[in-house]
Design a protein around this motif. Structure first.
Motif, PDB file in Angstrom:
ATOM      1  N   THR A  31     -16.770 -41.239 -23.317  1.00 28.69           N
ATOM      2  CA  THR A  31     -17.269 -39.737 -22.815  1.00 28.69           C
ATOM      3  C   THR A  31     -17.003 -39.806 -21.168  1.00 28.69           C
ATOM      4  N   THR A  32     -17.601 -40.798 -20.460  1.00 31.75           N
ATOM      5  CA  THR A  32     -17.426 -40.810 -19.188  1.00 31.75           C
ATOM      6  C   THR A  32     -15.988 -40.833 -18.763  1.00 31.75           C
ATOM      7  N   LEU A  33     -15.008 -41.933 -19.367  1.00 36.79           N
ATOM      8  CA  LEU A  33     -13.758 -41.939 -18.640  1.00 36.79           C
ATOM      9  C   LEU A  33     -12.893 -40.637 -19.378  1.00 36.79           C
ATOM     10  N   GLY A  34     -13.082 -40.349 -20.470  1.00 39.39           N
ATOM     11  CA  GLY A  34     -12.420 -39.246 -21.041  1.00 39.39           C
ATOM     12  C   GLY A  34     -12.665 -37.753 -20.441  1.00 39.39           C
ATOM     13  N   ILE A  35     -13.793 -37.309 -20.003  1.00 43.39           N
ATOM     14  CA  ILE A  35     -13.986 -36.297 -19.402  1.00 43.39           C
ATOM     15  C   ILE A  35     -13.401 -36.436 -17.990  1.00 43.39           C
ATOM     16  N   ALA A  36     -13.709 -37.430 -17.252  1.00 46.57           N
ATOM     17  CA  ALA A  36     -13.257 -37.712 -15.898  1.00 46.57           C
ATOM     18  C   ALA A  36     -11.641 -37.410 -15.900  1.00 46.57           C
ATOM     19  N   LEU A  37     -10.867 -38.268 -16.803  1.00 43.14           N
ATOM     20  CA  LEU A  37      -9.583 -38.200 -16.913  1.00 43.14           C
ATOM     21  C   LEU A  37      -9.076 -36.977 -17.351  1.00 43.14           C
ATOM     22  N   TYR A  58       1.157 -36.462 -16.344  1.00 41.03           N
ATOM     23  CA  TYR A  58       1.930 -37.103 -17.452  1.00 41.03           C
ATOM     24  C   TYR A  58       1.540 -38.492 -17.713  1.00 41.03           C
ATOM     25  N   THR A  59       1.060 -39.239 -16.637  1.00 43.82           N
ATOM     26  CA  THR A  59       0.890 -40.827 -16.948  1.00 43.82           C
ATOM     27  C   THR A  59      -0.423 -40.663 -17.647  1.00 43.82           C
ATOM     28  N   LEU A  60      -1.525 -39.949 -17.540  1.00 44.99           N
ATOM     29  CA  LEU A  60      -2.667 -39.852 -17.897  1.00 44.99           C
ATOM     30  C   LEU A  60      -2.490 -39.371 -19.408  1.00 44.99           C
ATOM     31  N   ARG A 105      -8.843 -31.674 -21.005  1.00 45.77           N
ATOM     32  CA  ARG A 105      -7.584 -31.100 -20.159  1.00 45.77           C
ATOM     33  C   ARG A 105      -7.268 -29.596 -20.726  1.00 45.77           C
ATOM     34  N   SER A 106      -7.405 -29.594 -22.055  1.00 43.38           N
ATOM     35  CA  SER A 106      -6.974 -28.254 -22.587  1.00 43.38           C
ATOM     36  C   SER A 106      -8.147 -27.262 -22.452  1.00 43.38           C
ATOM     37  N   ALA A 107      -9.408 -27.804 -22.503  1.00 46.10           N
ATOM     38  CA  ALA A 107     -10.325 -26.649 -22.215  1.00 46.10           C
ATOM     39  C   ALA A 107     -10.367 -26.272 -20.979  1.00 46.10           C
ATOM     40  N   PHE A 108     -10.175 -27.306 -20.130  1.00 45.54           N
ATOM     41  CA  PHE A 108     -10.081 -26.790 -18.491  1.00 45.54           C
ATOM     42  C   PHE A 108      -9.147 -25.919 -18.117  1.00 45.54           C
TER      43      PHE A 108
END
Length: 337
Positions: free
Chosen positions: A111-117, A131-133, A224-227
């Motif tokens: 959750t922490t890394l996924g939301i941040a990335l 593209y890298t992420l 990413r899609s939601a944002f």
């Protein structure tokens, strides 16, 4: 809000009944006799075999066995193991707590890394960082645990020697500490020895990373899609036109609306972690509910398999209910759907 929660609880009733029927039927469809597996060579004696069948209630017709199974469940009786004669509920708690601790550690990482990335990728859309992420997230999502687990153990445990592969139980045997219902983190804290707690944390690192990889990738991509979807809304453009700072636009106008999708994904991934930790527990010799259910299945221990799966499903339903409640709190319109 009360009616919203009540409707969700009523939906769970037919699901629960269907689950009891499916687990009852499937375990009995597996070839093999529970009494023969339990008694071994003694089962050759027909008299002993018939007596064991009668004692365990397996000589009755299947509809009567299922009715007795339901009656026991609704009276809070989850039975005892055929093989060990220990209460199933006590065994489940002792094995479920380590599984829950492992899943929570993996979920915190994911959750922490996924939301941040995911947020960084959305804000840097179209850049090399995006593209890298996302390429890394796709790789992590495509990497199965049975492949990632041996890679991690081979690199960090065998080659570098930084982290242990298994043996979390031996820590408490060495310290003569009895963990509360199998809670390794809590048991090490209660021992008042910082070395024990750090040692237990080291045992959590590799299985937590292996278990968190797939949900981390999913959460990052969905965030990413939601944002990106919310960033394209008119009210966001209006907020920017008013001269609001980028941080205020993201935190106040974008984050709240994007969280609806993110909360759903996090809740579903938590349920997936609880249900799918068996591979991780097998690779890292983790004393969780997955290995316990697998042993019960091999031994045709009906009470363990039936009630163990039912108790795991209950925890998953509670997670799903909690997600629905959070969903309703974030977006009040959903309560009236």
């Amino acid at each position: 809000m009360f009616l919203f929660i009540l409707r969700r609880l009523l939906i769970l009733i037919p699901v629960y009944l269907g689950l009891t029927l499916s687990t009852f039927a499937m375990i009995r469809m597996v070839p093999g006799d529970a009494v023969e597996v339990m008694m071994g060579e003694k089962a050759v004696d027909p008299a002993l075999h018939a007596a064991a069948m009668q004692r365990l209630g397996l000589d009755k017709p299947l509809p009567i066995q299922y009715f007795n199974y339901l009656k026991d469940i609704f009276t809070g009786n989850f039975g005892v193991s055929f093989r060990d004669r220990t209460p199933v509920l006590d065994d489940f708690l002792a094995h479920f707590v380590p599984t829950l601790e492992l899943a929570l550690c993996a979920m915190v990482i994911a959750t922490t890394l996924g939301i941040a990335l995911g947020i960084v990728a959305a804000l840097k859309r179209g850049s090399w960082l995006d593209y890298t992420l996302m390429s890394g997230a796709l790789t992590g999502y495509s990497m199965p645990i049975y492949l990632l687990g041996p890679i991690l153990t081979g690199l960090f445990a065998h080659h570098l020697g930084w982290l242990p592969v298994s043996g979390v139980i031996s820590v408490f045997q060495f310290l003569d500490v009895k963990p509360f219902y199998g809670s390794w983190l809590l048991g090490s804290l209660m021992s008042n020895q910082s070395g024990a707690f750090l040692d237990v944390l080291k045992h959590f690192v590799l299985p937590s990373i292996a278990l968190s990889t797939i949900p981390l990738a999913m959460i990052a991509r969905m965030t990413r899609s939601a944002f990106l979807e919310v960033l394209g809304e008119n009210y966001v453009r209006t907020a920017k036109a008013k001269g609001l700072s980028p941080a205020r636009v993201i935190l106040v106008h974008v984050m709240r609306n994007a969280l609806i999708t993110v909360v759903t994904v996090v809740g579903l991934q938590m349920a997936t972690l609880l249900a799918g930790a068996i591979l991780t527990e097998t690779i890292f010799s983790w004393p969780g509910v997955g290995n316990w259910l697998l042993d019960g299945f091999h031994n045709r221990d009906y009470p363990i398999v039936q009630n163990g799966i039912l108790l795991v499903a209950t925890s998953l339903m509670l997670v799903s209910l909690l997600v629905d409640i959070l969903y309703g709190l974030i977006n009040p319109r959903i309560r009236h759907a």
